[in-house]
Design an enzyme around this catalytic site. Structure first.
Site, PDB file in Angstrom:
ATOM      1  N   LYS A   1       0.784  -0.990  -0.074  1.00 61.64           N
ATOM      2  CA  LYS A   1      -0.076  -0.431   0.256  1.00 61.64           C
ATOM      3  C   LYS A   1       1.100   0.913  -0.177  1.00 61.64           C
ATOM      4  CE  LYS A   1      -3.908   2.028   2.732  1.00 61.64           C
ATOM      5  NZ  LYS A   1      -5.333   2.060   3.915  1.00 61.64           N
TER       6      LYS A   1
ATOM      7  N   SER B   1      -9.429   1.632   2.613  1.00 61.00           N
ATOM      8  CA  SER B   1      -9.000   2.859   1.535  1.00 61.00           C
ATOM      9  C   SER B   1      -7.799   1.630   0.929  1.00 61.00           C
ATOM     10  CB  SER B   1      -7.730   3.489   2.293  1.00 61.00           C
ATOM     11  OG  SER B   1      -6.632   2.581   3.519  1.00 61.00           O
TER      12      SER B   1
ATOM     13  N   SER C   1     -10.219  -0.430   6.888  1.00 62.45           N
ATOM     14  CA  SER C   1      -9.538  -0.781   5.239  1.00 62.45           C
ATOM     15  C   SER C   1      -8.995  -1.567   5.091  1.00 62.45           C
ATOM     16  CB  SER C   1      -9.037   0.521   5.310  1.00 62.45           C
ATOM     17  OG  SER C   1      -9.235   1.779   5.695  1.00 62.45           O
TER      18      SER C   1
END
Length: 543
Positions: free
Chosen positions: A55, A129, A153
């Site tokens: 990420k 996210s 997330s």
């Protein structure tokens, strides 16, 4: 082994080109660099050759850390500890992935790098996210991916893309080298297509494991709320949730009721109360300064959330802490001696258009079941639980801190894996191997069949292999065994063209697994290639 690792790298980059999802990535490493790293890799390492996506708010040495905001970018000279630990175990980083800016959102659309589309239905959101990480795994590009989880997330994207997401107990995995969202709540998470893969990765991410609370002996006890307390769910999701609960009960778990109210009331506090102000502590000064310059690269929804949190009064934080402590006491009392709380991971799966029409409302709905987990200091596992109307449906199991292993064992009751033996175009590095990866399959081992088969090159264009069991004069044939989710096996069989068929393949060790066989009627004009011992040696002879 090195050849297989190189083949996996090449298959991943071929897959990237084929799926054409540029919004997954913020920075993708050149294929040549990853191949060079693969050649230097010790093949005996436990994660040797597993491809890792990271990420974009987690440091990867030599790649910009953007947190989804180009103007925020900085270039770290070293990996975040969690990345370094996975690399030390043999994982190969292929790139950094897109996310809701500053990890603020559960939708996967709040990014100047583009909205990340769902892996199954591009008109739907990926979830966020940790959007790019989840989709990279779901599409068979990466084997593992790192995300973060403050409000869900690391779980919502797993549910929406039919993969596994582990949200460990806070403190179990280091958060150094991670751009904070809410530093007191943030957890680094891991995605994989199967539960065993995710668990294996987590063992290498952990720096310290606390003692699990003592449990009373007996079967797993799973708390399941009354359906009325779940609120409105998307069509078909209530039935899917009930099926998941029934599957646990059929597997021997004891289901017991629970009052969900303290969990949902705490969930509402994450954004509606004072705790959101910690997001301003993390990146508020940067956003304010950037906004004064015109706001280039800032997502307007994220900017609004962070800037509004600046004005939360200090006294509100203390009153919210007191209320949260009360709710946590009620929640833990309600959980009682249960090993896990079973919930849908999200109440529904919106389209991109739904989120565009109501950015705040759509996002708020998604956190109904996930927001309270980190506020209460709990652990969670998100796993697939079938599909509804062609879209993945997922559930999560939530439990007390340091019960991560127990939650995974309960989750395993929902995710039994199937096995399949392949001998031809689905072998590692072969043209159709990507089909297996896209269905959540993972390589188990290289094997040989029992000496009871003959292998043919069928008269097709291009030639395809056909494995046929014979009563005599058979040979052992090179094969691979792959593990995949049951739903993946079902999808695989549905697309299986004639003359291929699924049957029982006997292995050299005396065990049998389902595998590809060929109908004898297809052997007309086929070349007997048994003497080569396998499909790959035969192909090598043609060069």
């Amino acid at each position: 082994m090195t050849e297989r690792i190189l083949a996996r790298v090449r298959a991943a980059y071929d897959r990237i080109a084929k799926v054409d999802r540029p919004e997954i990535w913020i920075d993708l490493r050149p294929q040549a660099d990853v191949e060079a790293e693969a050649l230097a890799l010790d093949p005996s390492l436990p994660l040797a050759g597993r491809l890792l996506a990271v990420k974009g708010n987690i440091d990867v040495g030599g790649l910009p850390t953007t947190a989804g905001c180009p103007s925020y970018a900085y270039l770290p000279d070293r990996d975040a500890p969690v990345v370094a630990r996975l690399r030390a175990a043999g994982a190969l980083v292929i790139g950094t992935t897109n996310l809701d800016q500053f990890a603020t959102g559960l939708v996967g659309t709040r990014s100047p790098y583009g909205a990340v589309r769902n892996s199954v239905d591009p008109s739907r959101i990926s979830g966020g996210s940790s959007s790019g990480s989840a989709v990279a795994v779901a599409l068979g590009i990466a084997d593992l991916a790192l995300g973060t989880d403050t409000a869900g997330s690391g779980r919502v994207p797993a549910a929406f893309n039919g993969i596994v997401g582990l949200k460990p107990t806070r403190g179990l995995v280091p958060t150094e080298g991670v751009v904070p969202a809410c530093a007191s709540l943030d957890c680094v998470t891991v995605f994989a297509r199967t539960l065993p893969e995710a668990e294996q990765a987590l063992t290498h991410m952990v720096v310290s494991a606390g003692a699990a609370p003592v449990r009373a002996p007996g079967p797993w006890r799973v708390a399941v709320p009354d359906l009325a307390q779940l609120g409105e769910l998307d069509a078909g999701w209530t039935d899917a949730f009930q099926r998941a609960a029934a599957r646990l009960e059929e597997s021997g778990a004891i289901l017991q009721p629970i009052d969900l109210v303290p969990f949902t009331e705490a969930a509402a506090m994450l954004y509606e109360g004072a705790f959101v102000a910690e997001r301003y502590t993390a990146v508020g000064a940067f956003i304010d300064a950037q906004a004064e310059k015109g706001g280039d690269g800032l997502d307007p929804t994220v900017t609004g959330i962070v800037q509004r949190s600046r004005d939360v009064p200090a006294h509100r934080l203390y009153s919210d802490r007191e209320r949260l402590a009360t709710l946590r006491s009620r929640a833990m009392a309600a959980l009682a001696d249960a090993d896990a709380l079973l919930l849908p991971t999200a109440p529904g799966h919106p389209t991109l258009a739904d989120v565009a029409a109501d950015p705040l409302g759509a996002n708020a709905r998604l956190g109904r079941f996930t927001n309270s987990t980190n506020l209460f200091g709990l652990a969670a596992v998100a796993v697939p639980a079938g599909d509804v109307s062609g879209l993945p449906f997922g559930v999560m199991l939530i439990g007390p801190a340091h019960t991560d292993d127990r939650l995974a064992r309960v989750a395993a009751l929902l995710t039994p894996s199937a096995r399949i033996a392949v001998v031809g175009a689905h072998l590692t590095g072969q043209p159709l191997n990507g089909q297996l990866l896209a269905l959540g399959a993972r390589f188990s081992r290289s094997v040989r069949t029992a000496p009871a088969y003959r292998l043919y090159a069928l008269a097709t264009e291009p030639p395809k292999p056909g494995l046929v069991r014979v009563p005599e004069d058979g040979s052992a044939i090179e094969a691979e065994v792959w593990a995949l989710p049951p739903e993946g096996l079902g999808a695989f069989l549905a697309a299986l063209p004639r003359p291929m068929a699924l049957g029982s393949v006997e292995l050299a060790d005396g065990t049998s697994v389902p595998g590809f066989l060929c109908e004898p009627s297809a052997l007309t004009d086929a070349a007997d290639i048994t003497s080569f011992g396998g499909w790959r040696p035969y192909l090598a002879s043609l060069v």
